[in-house]
Design an enzyme around this catalytic site. Sequence first.
Site, PDB file in Angstrom:
ATOM      1  N   GLU A  81       0.757  -1.297  -0.455  1.00 59.50           N
ATOM      2  CA  GLU A  81      -0.089  -0.166   0.103  1.00 59.50           C
ATOM      3  C   GLU A  81       1.074   1.361   0.067  1.00 59.50           C
ATOM      4  OE1 GLU A  81      -2.724  -0.530   3.320  1.00 59.50           O
ATOM      5  OE2 GLU A  81      -3.949  -1.759   1.564  1.00 59.50           O
ATOM      6  N   GLU A 112       7.201 -21.744   6.745  1.00 59.20           N
ATOM      7  CA  GLU A 112       7.350 -21.396   8.358  1.00 59.20           C
ATOM      8  C   GLU A 112       8.463 -21.738   9.241  1.00 59.20           C
ATOM      9  OE1 GLU A 112       4.701 -20.198  12.370  1.00 59.20           O
ATOM     10  OE2 GLU A 112       3.252 -20.752  10.270  1.00 59.20           O
TER      11      GLU A 112
END
Length: 274
Positions: A81, A112
């Site tokens: 963004e 992960e």
Amino acid sequence: MTNNLTTEQTSDYDDLEQMNTFELLLNMNNEDKTVPRAIERAIPSIEKLVNIIHGKMKNGGRLFYIGAGTSGRLGVLDASECPPTFGVPDDLVIGLIAGGDIALRKAVENAEDDTELAWKDLQKYNINENDVLIGIAASGTTPYVIGGVIKAKEHNIITGCITCNEKSPLSLEVDYAIELIVGPEFLTGSTRMKAGTAQKLALNMISTTVMIKLGRVKGNKMVDMQLSNKKLVKRGVRMIMFELNVDEQTATNLLLKYKSVRNAIDGFNLNTNE
């Protein structure tokens, strides 16, 4: 280890399936109200990291986020963004998630848990000591994130973290730890809830404050935003009207001519003063 983590502690609420809709929503909302207080307590820590990032970026550095699952998605969201909001290059703030972009939509098994993977991901972007790396992990125990910050420190890269447990393994590895202690989740262990909300708020504060300090805001307006759709073009026109006290048609013509709000304002002022 996880038994000692606040984020994994049993919810203060029980028999959730016996609550009616209103009770569920009300109790969730009551828990959510505690999140801003956790953020407020962490502002001094956030301030330190923001000032470090600002200093590095002024000298050509970049900001990297690494995370897994919800934490990784939030980092990628914040990074993605920044270009449309502040008109900065796509490679100024970079968000990486364990398992790659496919993990934005679905879990990638074991990604992960790989302590070497984050550093491999970061090397693709030639991360170096001019940059800052923030590891995002609600638990503060994610191997992908911890492995990444350890390797970064070995290469003299400043590291920070956003976590929701006190003195977690991740916090102990980084230079600047932000600990957002929001307590047990309404749904036990569901850290996409309060923990995720806290992380999102902290990321909003970090990137927005850095961009303001870099001069990417004028007054309270996003003058460098990308004009990528009709809504944003209209917003740009309104900004110019407000800033220059001109009518809509004049503002529209200026925006068409200069292609950005900042350039339209600067161009108008320059011509007026000549």
